[in-house]
Design a protein around this motif. Structure first.
Motif, mmCIF file in Angstrom:
data_model
loop_
_atom_site.group_PDB
_atom_site.id
_atom_site.type_symbol
_atom_site.label_atom_id
_atom_site.label_comp_id
_atom_site.label_asym_id
_atom_site.label_seq_id
_atom_site.Cartn_x
_atom_site.Cartn_y
_atom_site.Cartn_z
ATOM 1 N N ALA A 84 23.674 29.434 30.111
ATOM 2 C CA ALA A 84 22.928 28.201 29.875
ATOM 3 C C ALA A 84 22.772 27.862 28.396
ATOM 4 O O ALA A 84 22.534 26.706 28.046
ATOM 5 C CB ALA A 84 21.554 28.297 30.529
ATOM 6 N N SER A 85 22.885 28.851 27.515
ATOM 7 C CA SER A 85 22.739 28.638 26.078
ATOM 8 C C SER A 85 23.384 29.804 25.345
ATOM 9 O O SER A 85 23.728 30.828 25.956
ATOM 10 C CB SER A 85 21.259 28.535 25.685
ATOM 11 N N SER A 205 27.624 30.426 21.017
ATOM 12 C CA SER A 205 26.790 29.301 21.386
ATOM 13 C C SER A 205 27.707 28.093 21.462
ATOM 14 O O SER A 205 28.137 27.554 20.439
ATOM 15 C CB SER A 205 25.683 29.060 20.355
ATOM 16 N N ALA A 206 28.029 27.669 22.682
ATOM 17 C CA ALA A 206 28.890 26.500 22.870
ATOM 18 C C ALA A 206 28.172 25.213 22.479
ATOM 19 O O ALA A 206 28.804 24.172 22.306
ATOM 20 C CB ALA A 206 29.361 26.424 24.323
ATOM 21 N N THR A 207 26.848 25.303 22.315
ATOM 22 C CA THR A 207 26.048 24.184 21.814
ATOM 23 C C THR A 207 26.561 23.715 20.468
ATOM 24 O O THR A 207 26.436 22.526 20.126
ATOM 25 C CB THR A 207 24.589 24.642 21.661
ATOM 26 N N ARG A 215 25.231 17.061 22.297
ATOM 27 C CA ARG A 215 24.961 16.530 23.625
ATOM 28 C C ARG A 215 24.287 17.502 24.573
ATOM 29 O O ARG A 215 23.516 17.093 25.442
ATOM 30 C CB ARG A 215 26.280 16.052 24.258
ATOM 31 N N CYS A 216 24.612 18.790 24.469
ATOM 32 C CA CYS A 216 24.109 19.703 25.494
ATOM 33 C C CYS A 216 24.082 21.139 24.987
ATOM 34 O O CYS A 216 24.658 21.459 23.956
ATOM 35 C CB CYS A 216 24.963 19.614 26.759
ATOM 36 N N LEU A 217 23.398 21.994 25.762
ATOM 37 C CA LEU A 217 23.340 23.424 25.495
ATOM 38 C C LEU A 217 24.391 24.155 26.321
ATOM 39 O O LEU A 217 24.765 23.709 27.411
ATOM 40 C CB LEU A 217 21.966 23.987 25.859
ATOM 41 N N GLY A 218 24.824 25.289 25.815
ATOM 42 C CA GLY A 218 25.738 26.132 26.569
ATOM 43 C C GLY A 218 26.071 27.383 25.782
ATOM 44 O O GLY A 218 25.911 27.432 24.558
ATOM 45 N N TRP A 249 31.290 20.466 32.015
ATOM 46 C CA TRP A 249 32.243 19.361 31.916
ATOM 47 C C TRP A 249 32.228 18.768 30.508
ATOM 48 O O TRP A 249 33.282 18.484 29.922
ATOM 49 C CB TRP A 249 31.891 18.293 32.957
ATOM 50 N N VAL A 250 31.038 18.599 29.935
ATOM 51 C CA VAL A 250 30.930 18.096 28.560
ATOM 52 C C VAL A 250 31.614 19.058 27.587
ATOM 53 O O VAL A 250 32.343 18.643 26.676
ATOM 54 C CB VAL A 250 29.450 17.896 28.177
#
Length: 395
Positions: A84-85, A205-207, A215-218, A249-250
Motif C-alpha cells: 500500500a505504501s 516507495s512507488a509513490t 497521484r497515489c501511494l504505493g 493501474w496508475v
C-alpha cells in the motif's frame, strides 16, 4: 517479457495480461473477490495458492500482479509483491524476516519513518538494532557479525545523500549469513548500476519516481521467488497492507514514462546543483555527481546519474532556510520527492522532526538543511526562482 529486451522496453511492455476483450491499455480490475466455478475450485485456490490465480484482492489482484511483474522485469528480479505504501514495503519486509532475539545492523542516516521502525518499533519486539555511520567501512566490519540476521540500508540516504559502499556491505552480510535489505527509492530503479545483484531484497516507495506525478501511494518488494512466496507474502497478506488495484493501474502508467522523466529530472538536477555551488548564501551543496560530494568517487563508480534530489545547507540556520523556502514562487513546499513538479522540504521540522535534535545532528541534518526534489520545469526558470529566493532570504 524476456530480459534480452532493454529496460526501457520492459518498463512499457512487461507484465501485460489481456482479458477476452484484448484491450491495449492494462485492465483495471476493481474487485475485492473472485467467483469460482465449483466448491472444488475454491478449495484448490486456498489449498494451493498461485501468484496468477486469485481468491481475494488482499492476497492478489490481476492489475496489481501486472504491476509486480513489470517492476520485477525492469529490475531483473525473480518476483515482486506490491504494498500500500513504501513504508508498508519496508516494515513488512523487516517484520517478516525478524523475531525476538534477532539482530539488525543499519546505517544511521535514513528517512525519518525508516529510522522510527528501527529505533522504536523493532526494539519493542525484542530485536537488537545496531546503527552505524554508513560511510565508515570499519564500523560496518565491526558491526556485521555472525549474530547479525538482517542488514538494512538506503542505497543513497534521504536527505543527506550519503552513498553506501554496497559491494562492501553485501560481502560482509553474506559472510555473516545475513539478509541485505536495500531501500533504493531515492536514486530510482534506473541509476544505481547492478543494485539488484547487490541486494537480497529491494524495496521501493512507488509513490516517488514510479508514479512521479503526485497521484497515489504505493510500494513494492523485489526478491527471489522463494523469499517473496515463502517469507514475505504469508506475512504481508495477513497484515493487510494491500495495494489498491486503481493505484496499481496508475503506477503501471507511471512506469511507461519513468525513463524519460527521470533522465530529464536528473539532468536538470545536475545543472542546478552545479549552479548553486557558487551561491554565497549556501554553505554546501550535496549532490552525488558533483566533484565536491564527500563520496564522489563512489558515486561515479556506482551511479549512472546523480538522481533527482539535491540537498543544500543554507547559511543562517532555520530562519534563513524558512525565508528561502517561503520566497520560492515556482517550487512547491511538500515532503514528497521524485515528482514532475519541483518540491522543497525542510527535513528538521518535517520528515525528521520526531527523531530529536541530537539524532538529527548525528546524521548531518542541520537546521539549515533543505532538500530539493527537481522536476520537469525548465531549469532556467527553476534557477531564477532559486536565485531570487536566496537573494530575498539574505539577512
Amino acid at each position: 517479457m524476456p530480459h534480452e529486451h532493454k529496460p526501457q522496453t520492459r518498463a512499457v511492455r512487461s507484465g501485460i495480461v489481456r482479458s477476452q476483450f484484448n484491450e491495449n491499455a492494462e485492465g483495471l480490475f476493481l474487485t475485492q473477490g473472485y467467483a469460482y466455478k465449483s466448491a472444488e475450485q475454491a478449495e484448490g485456490r486456498f489449498s494451493e495458492p498461485s501468484k496468477n490465480h486469485f481468491s481475494y484482492s488482499r492476497y492478489g489482484n490481476p492489475t496489481v500482479r501486472m504491476f509486480e511483474e513489470r517492476v520485477a522485469s525492469l529490475q531483473n528480479t525473480e518476483d515482486a509483491f506490491a504494498t500500500a505504501s513504501g513504508m508498508a514495503a519496508v516494515s513488512s519486509t523487516l517484520l517478516s524476516l525478524l523475531k525476538a532475539g534477532d539482530r539488525v545492523v543499519s546505517a544511521r542516516a535514513l528517512f525519518g519513518s525508516c529510522l522510527y521502525i528501527l529505533d522504536v518499533v523493532l526494539p519493542r519486539f525484542g530485536v537488537e538494532v545496531v546503527l552505524v555511520d554508513g560511510t565508515d567501512s570499519d564500523q560496518w566490519t565491526a558491526a556485521i557479525t555472525p549474530e547479525t540476521d538482517v542488514v538494512f540500508v538506503e542505497a543513497v540516504a534521504n536527505p543527506t545523500l550519503e552513498i553506501i559502499d554496497m559491494p562492501l556491505v553485501r560481502d560482509l552480510a553474506r559472510a555473516a549469513g545475513a539478509k541485505l535489505v536495500v531501500d533504493n527509492a531515492l536514486i530510482t530503479p534506473l541509476f544505481f548500476d547492478g543494485i539488484e545483484d547487490l541486494a537480497d531484497v529491494l524495496v521501493y516507495s512507488a509513490t516517488k519516481h514510479i508514479d512521479g506525478q503526485g497521484r497515489c501511494l504505493g510500494g513494492v518488494v523485489l526478491a527471489s521467488e522463494k523469499f517473496i512466496r515463502e517469507t514475505f507474502e504469508p506475512f504481508h497478506k495477513h497484515m493487510g497492507g494491500a495495494l489498491s488495484p486503481f493505484n496499481a493501474w496508475v503506477l503501471l502508467k507511471g512506469l511507461e514514462t519513468l525513463f524519460i522523466r527521470c533522465r530529464q529530472q536528473a539532468a536538470n538536477a545536475l545543472r542546478i546543483a552545479g549552479a548553486l555551488e557558487v551561491m554565497p548564501q549556501i554553505r554546501r551543496v550535496i549532490y552525488p555527481h558533483l566533484a565536491t560530494h564527500p563520496q564522489a568517487s563512489l558515486a561515479r563508480r556506482h551511479l549512472t546519474a546523480g538522481g533527482t534530489v539535491i540537498s543544500l545547507e543554507i547559511i543562517g540556520g532555520k530562519p534563513a532556510a524558512f525565508a528561502f523556502i517561503n520566497h520560492l514562487k515556482i517550487i512547491s513546499i511538500s515532503n514528497n520527492f521524485g515528482d514532475c513538479k519541483s518540491l522543497v522540504t525542510h527535513p528538521a521540522t518535517t520528515t525528521h522532526q520526531r527523531i530529536g535534535a541530537e539524532k538529527r545532528a548525528e546524521i548531518g541534518i542541520t537546521d539549515g538543511l533543505v532538500r530539493l526534489s527537481i522536476g520537469l520545469e525548465d531549469p532556467d526558470d527553476l534557477l531564477s526562482d532559486l536565485r531570487q529566493a536566496l537573494d530575498r532570504s539574505a539577512p
